[in-house]
Design a protein around this motif. Structure first.
Motif, short mmCIF file in Angstrom:
data_model
loop_
_atom_site.label_atom_id
_atom_site.label_comp_id
_atom_site.label_asym_id
_atom_site.label_seq_id
_atom_site.Cartn_x
_atom_site.Cartn_y
_atom_site.Cartn_z
N PRO A 185 -57.05 26.43 -19.15
CA PRO A 185 -56.01 25.51 -19.95
C PRO A 185 -55.91 24.28 -19.39
CG PRO A 185 -54.90 27.70 -19.02
CD PRO A 185 -56.30 27.63 -18.52
N ASP B 286 -55.00 36.73 -26.91
CA ASP B 286 -54.09 36.20 -25.75
C ASP B 286 -54.69 35.08 -24.99
OD1 ASP B 286 -52.49 37.97 -26.18
OD2 ASP B 286 -53.04 39.46 -24.90
N THR B 287 -55.85 35.11 -24.89
CA THR B 287 -56.39 33.81 -24.13
C THR B 287 -56.48 32.60 -24.96
OG1 THR B 287 -58.14 35.18 -23.15
CG2 THR B 287 -58.77 33.11 -23.26
N ARG C 229 -52.66 31.45 -24.84
CA ARG C 229 -52.31 30.59 -23.74
C ARG C 229 -52.97 29.10 -23.96
NH1 ARG C 229 -53.67 35.54 -21.18
NH2 ARG C 229 -55.75 34.65 -20.58
N ARG D 26 -50.99 27.10 -26.38
CA ARG D 26 -49.67 26.61 -25.61
C ARG D 26 -49.75 25.34 -24.99
NH1 ARG D 26 -48.64 31.06 -22.66
NH2 ARG D 26 -47.87 32.25 -24.50
N GLU D 27 -50.84 25.51 -24.08
CA GLU D 27 -50.96 23.90 -23.45
C GLU D 27 -51.21 22.78 -24.25
OE1 GLU D 27 -50.52 23.48 -19.99
OE2 GLU D 27 -50.14 25.85 -20.08
#
Length: 316
Positions: free
Chosen positions: A202, A230-231, A234, A237-238
């Motif tokens: 991330p 899911d990866t 994440r 999101r960053e």
């Protein structure tokens, strides 16, 4: 504000960088980018890959293998000649290259044919790679030429086996910011290993945004080993935390897989929060299967908006 699938022909000529980015953001994950190889004869004779991708639902067209030293787009610049007429084709090829080098309206012509935003791939290939074309590297000269031609965006990424690392991409972003300023959207990231590491950290993708990428690209879920929804979520999101947009990319030849595969990847990408979805060029003759571009579009925005985009191909 219009959403990207509502833009008509003239909108693609009149919008500036910040307007395009806000239009994409306003479209809520329903933007389609198609990448096309333009250095080989197109999939359908007499129609460039860029035109075909546009007609099947792409909003943005990325020209891969475009060489700023030898600017030539098959399907457009070879009009009126045939590869079977070898001597005439070669003469036309070199003549068009010389014309295109000084023609500030060259890419505007491509935009007028496709009615889409047009971008170009440039690669921060290490200097140790000696056989990579100079006209396709990230360099001051090529970035200035991209501005000269009026591209809407530049993609800083890597074709397979070029050895480009994440550090190489970060280093190139400083030069991009310096040369392009607010004239062009900068997209950066990795959609596959390119001979080095995949991007799962991330902090790495966040670093692309911090260092000047307006859009950060990552592999779409299911396209490289270990990249699941899911990866991707994440990582996205960053990216969003730094104010950048996120693009998931199909760059592992799955653009020529069955429609069900495209549908699954597209839905997982949307669930992960992608603002833009990219489909690569590894189908037949330099582009994804056209029906797969349409399938991607239908999956993330339905038939109504897909058909609208297809129908707006040439409306002025």
């Amino acid at each position: 504000m219009k959403r990207i699938f509502e833009l008509a022909f003239n909108d693609f000529f009149n919008m500036k960088k910040r307007e395009i980015l806000e239009t994409i953001r306003h479209s809520e994950g329903r933007t389609v980018v198609a990448e096309c190889v333009i250095s080989c004869p197109p999939l359908i004779y007499g129609v460039s890959n860029a035109e075909l991708a546009a007609s099947f639902g792409a909003d943005m067209i990325t020209l891969n293998t475009f060489d700023f030293e030898k600017p030539f787009i098959f399907g457009i610049d070879d009009e009126g000649t045939s590869l079977s007429e070898t001597e005439n084709f070669i003469k036309n090829y070199f003549k068009k290259i010389e014309e295109n080098r000084v023609n500030a309206d060259y890419i505007k012509k491509v935009k007028s044919i496709t009615g889409r935003f047009i971008g170009v791939n440039l690669e921060p290939v290490p200097e140790s790679v000696k056989n990579f074309p100079k006209g396709r590297r990230v360099s001051k000269e090529n970035l200035e030429k991209a501005r000269f031609y009026g591209f809407d965006y530049v993609v800083i990424a890597a074709n397979p086996n070029t050895g480009v690392s994440s550090e190489d991409i970060v280093k190139s972003l400083e030069l991009c910011r310096e040369i392009l300023e607010e004239d062009m959207i900068i997209i950066a990231g990795k959609m596959h290993a390119a001979g080095r590491e995949n991007v799962f950290d991330p902090q790495v993708v966040k670093g692309f945004a911090i260092n000047g990428a307006d859009v950060v690209l990552i592999p779409a879920p299911g396209t490289v080993p270990g990249m699941d929804m899911d990866t991707a979520k994440r990582l996205i999101r960053e990216i969003h935390s730094e104010g950048a947009l996120a693009m998931t990319a199909i760059g592992t030849s799955q653009e020529s897989a069955g429609r069900e595969t495209i549908r699954d990847i597209a839905m997982l990408s949307k669930m992960a929060g992608a603002d833009i979805q990219h489909i690569g060029d590894a189908g037949f003759s330099g582009m994804a299967f056209p029906e797969n571009i349409m399938e991607l579009s239908i999956t993330i925005r339905g038939k109504r908006h897909t058909y609208r985009r297809m129908g707006y191909s040439s409306r002025k």
